[in-house]
Design an enzyme around this catalytic site. Structure first.
Site, PDB file in Angstrom:
ATOM      1  N   VAL A  49       0.829  -1.213   0.000  1.00  0.00           N
ATOM      2  CA  VAL A  49       0.000   0.000   0.000  1.00  0.00           C
ATOM      3  C   VAL A  49       0.862   1.261   0.000  1.00  0.00           C
ATOM      4  O   VAL A  49       0.691   2.148  -0.833  1.00  0.00           O
ATOM      5  CB  VAL A  49      -0.951  -0.011   1.221  1.00  0.00           C
ATOM      6  N   ASP A 102      10.571   3.912   5.675  1.00  0.00           N
ATOM      7  CA  ASP A 102      10.430   2.553   6.202  1.00  0.00           C
ATOM      8  C   ASP A 102      11.500   2.338   7.267  1.00  0.00           C
ATOM      9  O   ASP A 102      12.562   2.959   7.233  1.00  0.00           O
ATOM     10  CB  ASP A 102      10.551   1.498   5.097  1.00  0.00           C
ATOM     11  N   LYS A 162      15.023  -2.573   2.870  1.00  0.00           N
ATOM     12  CA  LYS A 162      14.029  -2.014   1.942  1.00  0.00           C
ATOM     13  C   LYS A 162      14.436  -0.605   1.535  1.00  0.00           C
ATOM     14  O   LYS A 162      14.345  -0.235   0.359  1.00  0.00           O
ATOM     15  CB  LYS A 162      12.651  -1.968   2.608  1.00  0.00           C
ATOM     16  N   ARG A 219      -5.965  -3.437  -5.190  1.00  0.00           N
ATOM     17  CA  ARG A 219      -5.813  -4.897  -5.212  1.00  0.00           C
ATOM     18  C   ARG A 219      -4.394  -5.233  -5.635  1.00  0.00           C
ATOM     19  O   ARG A 219      -3.898  -4.660  -6.629  1.00  0.00           O
ATOM     20  CB  ARG A 219      -6.793  -5.521  -6.223  1.00  0.00           C
ATOM     21  N   LYS A 251     -14.258   0.039   5.064  1.00  0.00           N
ATOM     22  CA  LYS A 251     -13.216  -0.903   4.602  1.00  0.00           C
ATOM     23  C   LYS A 251     -13.514  -2.331   5.079  1.00  0.00           C
ATOM     24  O   LYS A 251     -13.491  -3.283   4.293  1.00  0.00           O
ATOM     25  CB  LYS A 251     -11.843  -0.429   5.119  1.00  0.00           C
ATOM     26  N   PHE A 291     -16.342 -12.002  -8.114  1.00  0.00           N
ATOM     27  CA  PHE A 291     -16.211 -12.710  -6.836  1.00  0.00           C
ATOM     28  C   PHE A 291     -17.187 -13.880  -6.743  1.00  0.00           C
ATOM     29  O   PHE A 291     -17.603 -14.263  -5.669  1.00  0.00           O
ATOM     30  CB  PHE A 291     -16.346 -11.748  -5.641  1.00  0.00           C
ATOM     31  N   CYS A 333      -5.299  -9.604   3.498  1.00  0.00           N
ATOM     32  CA  CYS A 333      -6.390  -8.703   3.916  1.00  0.00           C
ATOM     33  C   CYS A 333      -7.662  -9.423   4.365  1.00  0.00           C
ATOM     34  O   CYS A 333      -8.127  -9.203   5.483  1.00  0.00           O
ATOM     35  CB  CYS A 333      -6.709  -7.735   2.791  1.00  0.00           C
ATOM     36  N   LYS A 346      -7.904 -11.225   7.960  1.00  0.00           N
ATOM     37  CA  LYS A 346      -7.866 -10.361   9.146  1.00  0.00           C
ATOM     38  C   LYS A 346      -8.990  -9.323   9.142  1.00  0.00           C
ATOM     39  O   LYS A 346      -9.473  -8.938  10.202  1.00  0.00           O
ATOM     40  CB  LYS A 346      -6.499  -9.696   9.294  1.00  0.00           C
ATOM     41  N   ARG A 365       1.147 -14.246   1.875  1.00  0.00           N
ATOM     42  CA  ARG A 365       0.537 -14.218   3.210  1.00  0.00           C
ATOM     43  C   ARG A 365      -0.816 -14.927   3.161  1.00  0.00           C
ATOM     44  O   ARG A 365      -1.661 -14.605   2.346  1.00  0.00           O
ATOM     45  CB  ARG A 365       0.381 -12.768   3.689  1.00  0.00           C
TER      46      ARG A 365
HETATM   47  P1  NAD Z   1       3.229  -4.575   4.277  1.00  0.00           P
HETATM   48  O1  NAD Z   1       3.481  -5.499   5.393  1.00  0.00           O
HETATM   49  O2  NAD Z   1       3.494  -5.018   2.867  1.00  0.00           O
HETATM   50  O3  NAD Z   1       4.042  -3.226   4.492  1.00  0.00           O
HETATM   51  C1  NAD Z   1       4.159  -2.573   5.721  1.00  0.00           C
HETATM   52  C2  NAD Z   1       5.473  -1.787   5.709  1.00  0.00           C
HETATM   53  O4  NAD Z   1       5.545  -0.995   6.885  1.00  0.00           O
HETATM   54  C3  NAD Z   1       6.718  -2.680   5.719  1.00  0.00           C
HETATM   55  O5  NAD Z   1       7.586  -2.296   4.681  1.00  0.00           O
HETATM   56  C4  NAD Z   1       7.347  -2.429   7.095  1.00  0.00           C
HETATM   57  O6  NAD Z   1       8.743  -2.534   7.078  1.00  0.00           O
HETATM   58  C5  NAD Z   1       6.872  -1.015   7.372  1.00  0.00           C
HETATM   59  N1  NAD Z   1       6.844  -0.664   8.799  1.00  0.00           N
HETATM   60  C6  NAD Z   1       6.350  -1.370   9.833  1.00  0.00           C
HETATM   61  N2  NAD Z   1       6.531  -0.694  10.987  1.00  0.00           N
HETATM   62  C7  NAD Z   1       7.121   0.476  10.674  1.00  0.00           C
HETATM   63  C8  NAD Z   1       7.558   1.609  11.433  1.00  0.00           C
HETATM   64  N3  NAD Z   1       7.381   1.647  12.758  1.00  0.00           N
HETATM   65  N4  NAD Z   1       8.141   2.621  10.776  1.00  0.00           N
HETATM   66  C9  NAD Z   1       8.309   2.586   9.442  1.00  0.00           C
HETATM   67  N5  NAD Z   1       7.911   1.554   8.668  1.00  0.00           N
HETATM   68  C10 NAD Z   1       7.317   0.505   9.276  1.00  0.00           C
HETATM   69  O7  NAD Z   1       1.694  -4.137   4.418  1.00  0.00           O
HETATM   70  P2  NAD Z   1       0.662  -3.751   3.257  1.00  0.00           P
HETATM   71  O8  NAD Z   1       0.189  -4.983   2.563  1.00  0.00           O
HETATM   72  O9  NAD Z   1       1.197  -2.627   2.477  1.00  0.00           O
HETATM   73  O10 NAD Z   1      -0.555  -3.250   4.152  1.00  0.00           O
HETATM   74  C11 NAD Z   1      -0.505  -2.055   4.895  1.00  0.00           C
HETATM   75  C12 NAD Z   1      -1.884  -1.764   5.437  1.00  0.00           C
HETATM   76  O11 NAD Z   1      -2.796  -1.536   4.344  1.00  0.00           O
HETATM   77  C13 NAD Z   1      -2.495  -2.899   6.236  1.00  0.00           C
HETATM   78  O12 NAD Z   1      -3.284  -2.372   7.266  1.00  0.00           O
HETATM   79  C14 NAD Z   1      -3.365  -3.617   5.217  1.00  0.00           C
HETATM   80  O13 NAD Z   1      -4.440  -4.291   5.817  1.00  0.00           O
HETATM   81  C15 NAD Z   1      -3.875  -2.461   4.400  1.00  0.00           C
HETATM   82  N6  NAD Z   1      -4.245  -2.816   3.020  1.00  0.00           N
HETATM   83  C16 NAD Z   1      -3.485  -3.696   2.316  1.00  0.00           C
HETATM   84  C17 NAD Z   1      -3.834  -4.008   1.008  1.00  0.00           C
HETATM   85  C18 NAD Z   1      -3.029  -4.999   0.203  1.00  0.00           C
HETATM   86  O14 NAD Z   1      -3.518  -5.420  -0.838  1.00  0.00           O
HETATM   87  N7  NAD Z   1      -1.833  -5.384   0.633  1.00  0.00           N
HETATM   88  C19 NAD Z   1      -4.956  -3.398   0.421  1.00  0.00           C
HETATM   89  C20 NAD Z   1      -5.685  -2.481   1.161  1.00  0.00           C
HETATM   90  C21 NAD Z   1      -5.325  -2.199   2.459  1.00  0.00           C
END
Ligand code: NAD
Length: 429
Positions: free
Chosen positions: A11, A30, A35, A154, A204, A249, A260, A263, A327
């Protein structure tokens, strides 16, 4: 505008890169040094079609910088996005540790009017929690706003989804703060909905649970089809032609997974419970999903007359096509099951073999689908990558000990694979 995005996962990175592409000054932050180093050199840390090209361009043109300092990024920005992970905790509800840690770091650095935007998927009340954390650092309420801006991208089409969202939801207590985000997103030309904080957070969870419910519904129908001699593909097509239902779907398969749905569905169940509502329908959506893959595995075991000593070829490991995200992927359940039963597993995926090999080094990873079939007793298709739809089925069958195909995503035409000599089994038929 000057924008910081904390968290460079699926995201955060995509959001940051797209906002930079729109001409904003973006800092992506990050706390993972690997990364940060990779991104600084223009190498994406995730597989996402179209990402690398834009990342390289916005870095070169100076619209995007990569940082490890939330404080520096906050001081340099008017809008700070929180886009860190909220993985499921032990009881299934989201672990908010990362969101809280980031909120503390932002609070320590706020020195001018700042809009803090929660993009992570979070339970209702999280906006208030972030506000409370920031205020606990002595930051005056007049200096900041907390806004909820849930993400609907997505994986696999994240860039396109971010450039052309079907809607942008902005939840805020103060209209002025919402308007800042409206201005930021205006170039996308997307419909925007401004709500209160709690409604935005609930939108959401409700959206993802509704989609999971559609999948569980058609998967339950697939079980009825198997028992009564109907075909779930035909049933879904007939249902989906009704515009009130829609075709999306309604693809019966091995069930929903990924980072997603599991959880978020659990998150809605717990949120409802905390408010005093027993959301039995959501529990059933989870229960149907939990038995879908085990039922398929039982059918495979029954056909092979046991799994011990058998060679299983697996096509696809990612939780869905066009991503390297594993995941809560169904492949992990499947591999675990086959290995425990004493089978030998050989697997291929276009991009997700590396992350799975860290969990299952005992699996033999191959160069292509045909090597997966080499001397196999059965091929099991888990992820419907396009390249698997174009396979030379005669060649595939010829590689195997016995040509048996279990199609967990209903991608093949029975007539074509049977003509190639396969014994064909799929979901809901
Ligand atoms: P992810 O695990 O891929 O990325 C999270 C990032 O945050 C990682 O790179 C991690 O190193 C970094 N991070 C963690 N703690 C940190 C800190 N204290 N300081 C700086 N960086 C930090 O997660 P994601 O899939 O991108 O999802 C992020 C959020 O968005 C979640 O809540 C998820 O539910 C939501 N979301 C995800 C998707 C999806 O398709 N992946 C879609 C919609 C919403």
């Amino acid at each position: 505008m000057k924008v910081a995005v904390v968290g460079t996962g699926y995201v955060g990175l995509v959001t940051g890169v797209v906002l930079a592409e729109l001409g904003n000054d973006v800092i992506c932050v990050d706390n993972n040094p690997e990364k940060v180093a990779k991104l600084r050199s223009g190498v994406p840390t995730i597989y996402e079609p179209g990402l690398e090209e834009i990342l390289k361009r916005v870095l070169k043109e100076g619209f995007l910088t990569i940082s490890d300092s939330i404080a520096d990024a906050t001081r340099a920005s008017d809008i700070v996005f929180i886009a860190v992970g909220t993985p499921p905790g032990p009881d299934g509800s989201p672990d908010m540790t990362a969101v809280q840690a980031v909120a503390h770091s932002i609070a320590e650095a706020i020195d001018k009017p700042t809009v803090v935007v929660n993009k992570s998927t979070v339970p209702v009340g999280s906006g208030d929690m972030v506000e409370e954390i920031i205020r606990s650092h002595g930051v005056d309420s007049s200096l900041f706003d907390v806004v909820s801006n849930p993400e609907f991208l997505r994986e696999g089409s994240a860039i396109q989804d971010t450039l052309k969202p079907e809607r942008v939801v902005i939840g805020s207590k103060r209209r002025e703060a919402a308007v800042k985000l409206v201005e930021l997103y205006a170039p996308l030309g997307a419909p925007m909905q401004i709500t209160d904080l709690n409604s935005a957070e609930l939108i959401k969870y409700a959206s993802n649970t509704f989609l999971a419910m559609k999948i569980s519904f058609i998967n339950a129908i697939s079980r009825v089809c198997e028992l009564c001699g109907a075909d779930v593909g035909d049933v879904a097509k007939g249902m989906g032609s009704d515009s009130r239902i829609g075709p999306q779907f309604l693809n019966a398969g091995l069930g929903w997974g990924g980072s997603c749905f599991p959880k978020d569905v659990q998150g809605l169940l717990i949120t409802a419970q905390k408010c005093g509502y027993d959301f039995g329908l959501v529990r059933e959506v989870i229960d149907i999903n939990d038995v879908q893959t085990p039922h398929f595995l039982d059918r495979i075991e029954e056909r092979l007359g046991g799994l011990n000593g058998k060679t299983i070829g697996i096509l696809g490991l990612a939780f869905k096509p066009n991503t390297d995200d594993i995941r809560d992927a169904r492949s992990l359940l499947v591999i675990d099951h086959f290995l425990k039963k004493g089978a030998k597993v050989q697997a291929y995926d276009p991009v997700a073999m590396e992350p799975v090999s860290k969990i299952h080094p005992e699996v033999q990873y191959t160069q292509n689908a045909y090597e997966v079939a080499d001397s196999a007793d059965v091929i099991v298709l888990i992820t419907e990558w396009n390249e698997f739809k174009q396979l030379d089925m005669d060649r595939l069958a010829a590689c195997m000990k016995q040509p048996i195909l279990f199609d967990g995503r209903r991608v093949y035409s029975r007539a074509i694979v049977e003509r190639a000599g396969f014994e064909y089994y799929t979901i809901g038929a």
